[in-house]
Write a protein that holds these residues in place. Sequence first.
Motif, PDB file in Angstrom:
ATOM      1  N   ARG A  32       0.845  -1.183   0.000  1.00 27.10           N
ATOM      2  CA  ARG A  32       0.000   0.000   0.000  1.00 27.10           C
ATOM      3  C   ARG A  32       0.888   1.243   0.000  1.00 27.10           C
ATOM      4  NH1 ARG A  32      -2.667  -3.746  -0.761  1.00 27.10           N
ATOM      5  NH2 ARG A  32      -4.681  -4.335   0.124  1.00 27.10           N
ATOM      6  N   PHE A  33       0.506   2.212  -0.831  1.00 29.77           N
ATOM      7  CA  PHE A  33       1.199   3.497  -0.880  1.00 29.77           C
ATOM      8  C   PHE A  33       0.180   4.590  -0.609  1.00 29.77           C
ATOM      9  CE2 PHE A  33       3.435   0.659  -3.806  1.00 29.77           C
ATOM     10  CZ  PHE A  33       4.730   0.744  -3.305  1.00 29.77           C
ATOM     11  N   ARG A  34       0.409   5.396   0.405  1.00 29.09           N
ATOM     12  CA  ARG A  34      -0.492   6.496   0.745  1.00 29.09           C
ATOM     13  C   ARG A  34      -0.329   7.587  -0.298  1.00 29.09           C
ATOM     14  NH1 ARG A  34      -2.879   7.978   5.754  1.00 29.09           N
ATOM     15  NH2 ARG A  34      -3.266   5.764   5.737  1.00 29.09           N
ATOM     16  N   LEU A  35      -1.430   7.949  -0.960  1.00 29.12           N
ATOM     17  CA  LEU A  35      -1.377   8.957  -2.021  1.00 29.12           C
ATOM     18  C   LEU A  35      -1.389  10.378  -1.477  1.00 29.12           C
ATOM     19  CD1 LEU A  35      -3.775   7.348  -4.648  1.00 29.12           C
ATOM     20  CD2 LEU A  35      -1.279   7.339  -4.631  1.00 29.12           C
ATOM     21  N   LEU A  36      -2.171  10.610  -0.423  1.00 27.22           N
ATOM     22  CA  LEU A  36      -2.274  11.942   0.173  1.00 27.22           C
ATOM     23  C   LEU A  36      -2.037  11.852   1.683  1.00 27.22           C
ATOM     24  CD1 LEU A  36      -5.552  13.039  -1.629  1.00 27.22           C
ATOM     25  CD2 LEU A  36      -3.230  13.716  -2.239  1.00 27.22           C
ATOM     26  N   ARG A  44      -3.108   0.482  -4.103  1.00 26.47           N
ATOM     27  CA  ARG A  44      -2.796  -0.878  -3.671  1.00 26.47           C
ATOM     28  C   ARG A  44      -2.356  -1.738  -4.845  1.00 26.47           C
ATOM     29  NH1 ARG A  44      -6.974  -4.294  -4.946  1.00 26.47           N
ATOM     30  NH2 ARG A  44      -8.914  -3.262  -5.498  1.00 26.47           N
ATOM     31  N   LEU A  45      -1.454  -2.650  -4.556  1.00 26.03           N
ATOM     32  CA  LEU A  45      -0.967  -3.622  -5.523  1.00 26.03           C
ATOM     33  C   LEU A  45      -0.910  -4.959  -4.793  1.00 26.03           C
ATOM     34  CD1 LEU A  45       0.183  -4.085  -8.374  1.00 26.03           C
ATOM     35  CD2 LEU A  45       2.437  -3.628  -7.422  1.00 26.03           C
ATOM     36  N   MET A  58      -4.589  -4.199  -8.895  1.00 27.59           N
ATOM     37  CA  MET A  58      -4.177  -2.884  -8.411  1.00 27.59           C
ATOM     38  C   MET A  58      -5.367  -1.945  -8.451  1.00 27.59           C
ATOM     39  SD  MET A  58      -1.644  -1.577 -11.340  1.00 27.59           S
ATOM     40  CE  MET A  58      -1.990  -1.847 -13.034  1.00 27.59           C
ATOM     41  N   GLY A  59      -5.340  -0.960  -7.565  1.00 27.37           N
ATOM     42  CA  GLY A  59      -6.454  -0.020  -7.508  1.00 27.37           C
ATOM     43  C   GLY A  59      -6.230   1.048  -6.468  1.00 27.37           C
ATOM     44  N   VAL A  60      -7.218   1.906  -6.345  1.00 28.94           N
ATOM     45  CA  VAL A  60      -7.209   2.978  -5.354  1.00 28.94           C
ATOM     46  C   VAL A  60      -8.289   2.647  -4.334  1.00 28.94           C
ATOM     47  CG1 VAL A  60      -7.557   5.446  -4.982  1.00 28.94           C
ATOM     48  CG2 VAL A  60      -6.404   4.644  -7.033  1.00 28.94           C
TER      49      VAL A  60
END
Length: 64
Positions: A32-36, A44-45, A58-60
């Motif tokens: 998981r990568f925090r976008l904001l 997510r991947l 993958m998605g948001v």
Amino acid sequence: GVVAFAGVGAVGDKFTNIGFSDLLPAGGGGVRFRLLKKYPINFRLDFGMGKDGHTLSMGVLEAF
């Protein structure tokens, strides 16, 4: 962040007809990568593997 997931399921016309050999185990993991920083929105991947194959997703936001 990182995640791990696992599960098992089965399909049958009656619950009593489902045997051990009918179970479909699956599992996997992802990142998981925090976008904001201000809002909890993640990219997510995920990679999952099951009895009959694998998938890459993958998605948001979160899958569930």
